[in-house]
Design a protein around this motif. Structure first.
Motif, mmCIF file in Angstrom:
data_model
loop_
_atom_site.group_PDB
_atom_site.id
_atom_site.type_symbol
_atom_site.label_atom_id
_atom_site.label_comp_id
_atom_site.label_asym_id
_atom_site.label_seq_id
_atom_site.Cartn_x
_atom_site.Cartn_y
_atom_site.Cartn_z
ATOM 1 N N VAL A 2 0.854 -1.186 0.000
ATOM 2 C CA VAL A 2 0.000 0.000 0.000
ATOM 3 C C VAL A 2 0.888 1.233 0.000
ATOM 4 O O VAL A 2 1.892 1.281 0.710
ATOM 5 C CB VAL A 2 -0.912 0.014 1.238
ATOM 6 N N GLN A 3 0.518 2.186 -0.786
ATOM 7 C CA GLN A 3 1.223 3.463 -0.786
ATOM 8 C C GLN A 3 0.250 4.546 -0.348
ATOM 9 O O GLN A 3 -0.884 4.612 -0.843
ATOM 10 C CB GLN A 3 1.774 3.802 -2.176
ATOM 11 N N ALA A 23 -3.914 10.104 -0.278
ATOM 12 C CA ALA A 23 -4.323 9.239 -1.385
ATOM 13 C C ALA A 23 -3.698 7.869 -1.219
ATOM 14 O O ALA A 23 -2.472 7.749 -1.067
ATOM 15 C CB ALA A 23 -3.904 9.858 -2.715
ATOM 16 N N SER A 25 -3.066 3.943 -2.654
ATOM 17 C CA SER A 25 -2.986 3.115 -3.866
ATOM 18 C C SER A 25 -2.396 1.769 -3.497
ATOM 19 O O SER A 25 -1.779 1.600 -2.444
ATOM 20 C CB SER A 25 -2.144 3.795 -4.941
ATOM 21 N N GLY A 26 -2.598 0.796 -4.371
ATOM 22 C CA GLY A 26 -2.095 -0.544 -4.108
ATOM 23 C C GLY A 26 -3.213 -1.446 -3.626
ATOM 24 O O GLY A 26 -4.178 -1.689 -4.331
ATOM 25 N N THR A 28 -5.916 -1.363 -2.232
ATOM 26 C CA THR A 28 -7.037 -0.542 -1.809
ATOM 27 C C THR A 28 -8.372 -1.214 -1.984
ATOM 28 O O THR A 28 -9.402 -0.637 -1.671
ATOM 29 C CB THR A 28 -7.025 0.780 -2.578
ATOM 30 N N GLN A 76 -12.879 6.959 -3.847
ATOM 31 C CA GLN A 76 -11.647 7.550 -4.364
ATOM 32 C C GLN A 76 -10.411 7.118 -3.588
ATOM 33 O O GLN A 76 -9.304 7.553 -3.911
ATOM 34 C CB GLN A 76 -11.755 9.081 -4.330
ATOM 35 N N ASN A 77 -10.601 6.283 -2.558
ATOM 36 C CA ASN A 77 -9.474 5.836 -1.719
ATOM 37 C C ASN A 77 -8.657 7.011 -1.201
ATOM 38 O O ASN A 77 -7.414 6.986 -1.216
ATOM 39 C CB ASN A 77 -8.579 4.874 -2.501
ATOM 40 N N THR A 78 -9.346 8.020 -0.755
ATOM 41 C CA THR A 78 -8.682 9.223 -0.264
ATOM 42 C C THR A 78 -9.268 9.638 1.066
ATOM 43 O O THR A 78 -10.482 9.612 1.247
ATOM 44 C CB THR A 78 -8.830 10.367 -1.284
#
Length: 127
Positions: A2-3, A23, A25-26, A28, A76-78
């Motif tokens: 995960v980033q 944010a 990513s990965g 998610t 939005q994974n945010t």
């Protein structure tokens, strides 16, 4: 893997506002609790706020309660940390973190509760 990437930090005068973003990513597709922590020079990293995987539970440290608001856009994974009425003592590097162990519905408030961390974003509040 995960980033997590924070953004939105900067220099602001006391009484001002900033909104931090985180944010992800990965990995998610999995659900995760998201926490916010901060670390001032010479001090330990401390808890600021956290929000559960579904956004239904939020906790704040006493020092920011009523001034900061944590939220997230799951699609939005945010994640976001809205910081209002900023004070010079809020000056620190702010970090977001993710905890994928959501068996506990209540997100943790300790650094050891989180598995992944962003690189941090500097927030400086001038008096």
């Amino acid at each position: 893997q995960v980033q997590l990437v924070e953004s939105g930090g900067g220099l602001v005068q006391a009484g001002g506002s900033l909104r931090l973003s985180c944010a992800a990513s990965g990995r998610t597709f999995s659900t995760y609790h998201m926490g916010w922590f901060r670390q001032a020079p010479g001090k330990e990293r401390e808890f600021v706020a956290t929000i559960s995987w579904n956004g239904g539970t939020r906790y704040y440290s006493d020092s920011v309660a009523g001034r900061f608001f944590v939220s997230r856009d799951i699609a939005q994974n945010t994640g976001y940390l809205q910081m209002n009425s900023l004070k010079p003592e809020d000056t620190a590097v702010y970090y977001c973190a993710a905890n994928f162990d959501v068996r506990t519905a209540v997100p943790g408030q300790e650094t050891r509760d989180y598995d992944y961390w962003g690189q941090g974003t500097q927030v400086t509040v001038s008096s």
